[in-house]
Design an enzyme around this catalytic site. Structure first.
Site, PDB file in Angstrom:
ATOM      1  N   ARG A 105     -54.462  17.791  96.573  1.00  0.00           N
ATOM      2  CA  ARG A 105     -55.390  17.844  97.694  1.00  0.00           C
ATOM      3  C   ARG A 105     -55.575  16.461  98.296  1.00  0.00           C
ATOM      4  O   ARG A 105     -55.638  15.459  97.583  1.00  0.00           O
ATOM      5  CB  ARG A 105     -56.746  18.374  97.243  1.00  0.00           C
ATOM      6  N   VAL A 106     -55.683  16.411  99.623  1.00  0.00           N
ATOM      7  CA  VAL A 106     -55.879  15.105 100.248  1.00  0.00           C
ATOM      8  C   VAL A 106     -57.251  14.546  99.930  1.00  0.00           C
ATOM      9  O   VAL A 106     -57.470  13.346 100.019  1.00  0.00           O
ATOM     10  CB  VAL A 106     -55.680  15.173 101.778  1.00  0.00           C
ATOM     11  N   ASP A 107     -58.187  15.430  99.543  1.00  0.00           N
ATOM     12  CA  ASP A 107     -59.470  14.894  99.106  1.00  0.00           C
ATOM     13  C   ASP A 107     -59.365  14.379  97.676  1.00  0.00           C
ATOM     14  O   ASP A 107     -60.332  13.866  97.123  1.00  0.00           O
ATOM     15  CB  ASP A 107     -60.603  15.919  99.234  1.00  0.00           C
ATOM     16  N   ASP A 108     -58.203  14.529  97.053  1.00  0.00           N
ATOM     17  CA  ASP A 108     -57.904  13.913  95.768  1.00  0.00           C
ATOM     18  C   ASP A 108     -56.982  12.714  95.964  1.00  0.00           C
ATOM     19  O   ASP A 108     -56.192  12.372  95.096  1.00  0.00           O
ATOM     20  CB  ASP A 108     -57.256  14.927  94.815  1.00  0.00           C
ATOM     21  N   VAL A 109     -57.062  12.116  97.119  1.00  0.00           N
ATOM     22  CA  VAL A 109     -56.321  10.897  97.405  1.00  0.00           C
ATOM     23  C   VAL A 109     -57.285   9.716  97.321  1.00  0.00           C
ATOM     24  O   VAL A 109     -58.379   9.752  97.863  1.00  0.00           O
ATOM     25  CB  VAL A 109     -55.672  10.960  98.807  1.00  0.00           C
TER      26      VAL A 109
END
Length: 765
Positions: free
Chosen positions: A633-637
């Site tokens: 997930r990009v929120d896990d970047v």
């Protein structure tokens, strides 16, 4: 089989590698290059190809002229690779190839390719890249014709309108709307059950059920399953459930769970399955949102040695709902005698009814409610960034066609296969690939109630041997957990029935992929590493086992009809080798149609970030060969000093360390870097914590990714907080990493809540 003449490896930069197997948890040996002529790629395709019932009636294999009967020579032996240059993804030729064939152990380097063996490809539904390319090309250029042919294999009471599909996924052009097979009427339960019985498969086993305790089991044929579904359908109609009404199902993996799903779909009711591990608060949220007429549950369930009192959770949820003005008039409760006796179950008269007391009294024949292809089939709630769950709504016709086709091709399904997906029906995987997809194909499915490591870590392989499972589909989390427990739990079982393996739920790190391939599959089973989402309904990017060579950890190429693109932060498509945001252009039949009761949120979340595309929320890299690598997930970047680092990439590097069994990475505030990298690390059994090991883990990340990705903190973790489905609860890890210990929230859905206390106790170690 006789091998062909040696292949002339005059092409520059090409070598075949056949390394000896390396023991797990040991330092990889030096690379071994062997060029024995008798072991080079034996591409002789004289065996007949089986026909393919889907995809426009194209001839396959040698019949189509794709594989000459003579041995392949230099210009043809990389037939898989040469056709990559014609893929829509912009893939090019592979400049360096370290290749093995199924049956050979896989080495330690990430760039190895695993080619399907000639024997496997000869029997595969899609047996070559060329066949895949032709089918894919048609699915993109003529989606109406392509999907109409697929849909025609199912029963429709009335056919669809001349316009097979209509779509607008561009918010700049108005309301987002997707429709497939509009005007057609069908029923997914009829196609999954009646159609198979009418075809003469009534005596075929539809479901093998394996209970929590070894020795607890059961089975239902297609005819028996249809009868039980009809009885429940008739009961639901009797109590007032009709077309369009919602029914909440809060059941463990008993056979009654898929029975309840199919019974709802048979009468046109909309089922909302809630994972039987969610708390009363979470269940209440979902009940309040969809306002069901009935809740279906059981009194209790055993998960390993633990008893979970599901009925009491439902009671608490219904009490909270009543306070908010939503009253559910009926709670249909299945008596799960192996977990709890009826007499000790808490009971509310007039509202609570025992399943066994009423359902068997109804007729085993029930008329089908024909529904429009765009009528709702089910609601499935998924996590939202705001804290309020999102009610993903799937409709009937497109979902039916898509989930059936993806199941068939991604697993190369044959009627003789025994299929086991370890997922719970409380998640989308259990909807699409435990219930609907397999049954629509007439498959025999294993449904497992228990914990995969109970009573010991060999339970999965005991079940595989017991039922002769040939297709095994599971999550990387379980793979890593079983890796940690040791090879001996695997190798003491035969597993000779296994033919295809599958991975789902998150990117699988290459070291886990290799272990899965080498140890579980004995280096002979291709792995369908599938990428998809609750919202997509079915596989979007996945290998086709008989067609393409595989790269450990890569989801490979898009499924038919799927057009993935990688865009930058401004929404510009990036060609060739790149990394960015994964989006999809154009719709596909299995796409969800809205978020229940909140179409504005649907558009805002998925279609406004990059107008003209469906935004997946995931990051993705495409390598020089066109293979897709999901980065999470990009929120896990994490943004470290301007470097955007995917947590999955750091986790993969950590797990490649021979003494690391599992890792989970989160971002934390850093006064200098903006964000720092905080890693929770679970070690291999018996390995002690030490400062030397901490430094070695950090050095591994520095060497594999770069100094900028080195973890700022290694937090020793005897275990990670996971739901009973195996999903890591990263929000809890973020709170622990940020020392927000009074904001941990609900931990009741965890398989082992005590893990949280252990992590807190080790915070300063």
């Amino acid at each position: 089989m006789a091998l062909p003449s040696p292949i002339n490896y005059s092409s520059p930069g090409i070598s075949a590698v056949y390394p000896t197997p390396i023991p797990r948890r040991s330092t990889p040996p030096p690379r071994l290059f062997k060029r024995s002529p008798s072991r080079l790629l034996p591409w002789s395709y004289s065996a007949p190809r089986c026909g393919c019932s889907l995809g426009g009636g194209m001839e396959t294999g040698a019949a189509a002229g794709l594989f000459p009967k003579r041995s392949l020579v230099t210009s043809h032996h990389l037939r898989h690779v040469e056709s990559m240059a014609r893929l829509p993804s912009g893939a090019g030729k592979i400049s360096h190839l370290n290749a093995i064939i199924l049956g050979e152990s896989l080495a330690s380097e990430e760039n190895d390719l695993v080619f399907p063996s000639p024997e496997f490809s000869a029997q595969a539904l899609v047996s070559s890249p060329e066949q895949h390319r032709q089918m894919y090309k048609r699915s993109i250029e003529d989606p109406a014709g392509f999907w109409s042919e697929i849909a025609s294999q199912f029963y429709w009471k009335e056919k669809w309108d001349p316009e097979v599909y209509s779509e607008n996924i561009d918010v700049r052009k108005g309301t987002v709307k997707i429709e497939w097979f509009k005007g057609a009427t069908t029923n997914i339960c009829y196609n999954a059950l009646d159609r198979n019985v009418e075809a003469g498969n009534g005596k075929k086993v539809a479901i093998y059920w394996e209970g929590n305790e070894p020795g607890q089991d059961g089975q239902l044929t297609y005819a028996q399953l249809l009868e039980k579904v009809c009885q429940l359908s008739n009961y639901l109609k009797h109590v007032g459930v009709g077309k369009g009404d919602a029914v909440v199902i809060y059941l463990p993996m008993l056979m009654e769970l898929p029975i309840a799903m199919l019974a709802c779909s048979r009468i046109g009711a909309v089922h909302s399955v809630v994972f039987a591990g969610f708390s009363a608060e979470s269940l209440a949220q979902r009940i309040l949102d969809c306002k069901p007429k009935v809740v279906i549950t059981c009194n209790a369930v055993r998960r390993g040695p633990k008893v979970i009192h599901l009925k009491e959770i439902v009671d608490s949820a219904l009490t909270e709902c009543a306070k908010c003005g939503v009253s559910v008039g009926l709670c249909l409760t299945y008596e799960n005698q192996s977990a709890m006796e009826r007499k000790v179950t808490k009971w509310q008269e007039r509202r609570d009814v025992w399943w066994q007391d009423v359902v068997p009294k109804f007729s085993s024949k029930c008329a089908v409610q024909w529904v429009d292809a765009e009528d709702p089939l089910f609601l499935l709630y998924t996590s939202g960034s705001t804290g309020k769950p999102k009610g993903v709504l799937h409709t009937t016709g497109g979902y039916m066609v898509y989930t059936a086709m993806t199941f068939k091709y991604a697993f190369d399904y044959k009627p003789s296969d025994i299929y086991w997906c370890t997922a719970d029906c409380g998640w989308i995987t259990g909807h699409s690939y435990v219930t609907y997809g397999p049954l629509l194909n007439g498959a025999t499915v294993v449904v497992f109630e228990g914990a995969p490591s109970y009573p010991d870590s060999g339970r999965c392989w005991e079940i595989v041997d017991k039922y002769k499972v040939s297709i095994f589909y599971t999550a990387p989390t379980l793979v890593r957990s079983l890796m940690r427990d040791g090879d001996e739990y695997v190798t003491c079982y035969s597993r000779k029935s296994l033919r295809v393996l599958g991975s789902v739920g998150e990117p699988i790190n290459p070291s886990a992929w290799r272990w899965f391939f080498n140890v579980v599959g004995d280096s002979r089973c291709p792995i369908s590493d599938t990428w998809w989402q609750t919202e997509t309904g079915g596989f979007m990017i996945t290998p086709l086992p008989g067609a393409w060579p595989q790269k450990p950890g890569s989801a490979t190429f898009p499924f038919f009809g799927v057009q993935p693109v990688i865009v930058d932060e401004k929404g510009n498509e990036i060609e060739g080798e790149c990394s960015g945001y994964l989006c999809i252009k154009k719709s596909w039949p299995g796409a969800f149609r809205t978020l229940y009761g909140d179409h504005e949120r649907y558009e805002t979340t998925y279609f406004k970030p990059f107008p003209g595309y469906y935004f997946t929320g995931d990051g993705c890299s495409r390598d020089k060969d066109g293979y897709h690598w999901l980065t999470g997930r990009v929120d896990d970047v994490i943004n470290v000093s301007g470097h955007r680092i995917g947590t999955a990439e750091v986790e993969s590097a950590l797990v490649s360390h021979p003494q690391c069994a599992e890792a989970a990475v989160v971002g934390v505030e850093h006064e200098v870097k903006g964000q720092g990298i905080y890693a929770f690390v679970t070690l291999v059994d018996g390995v002690p914590y030490s400062e030397e090991l901490r430094k070695s883990l950090v050095l591994t990340v520095r060497n594999q990714i770069g100094a900028f990705a080195a973890p700022d903190k290694i937090h020793w973790a005897p275990g990670l907080p996971k739901t009973r489905s195996g999903k890591i609860m990263r929000r809890i890890l973020r709170k622990i990493a940020s020392r927000q210990l009074d904001e941990l929230g609900d931990t009741s859905t965890l398989a082992d809540p005590s893990v949280v206390d252990q992590l807190i106790a080790l915070s300063d170690c």
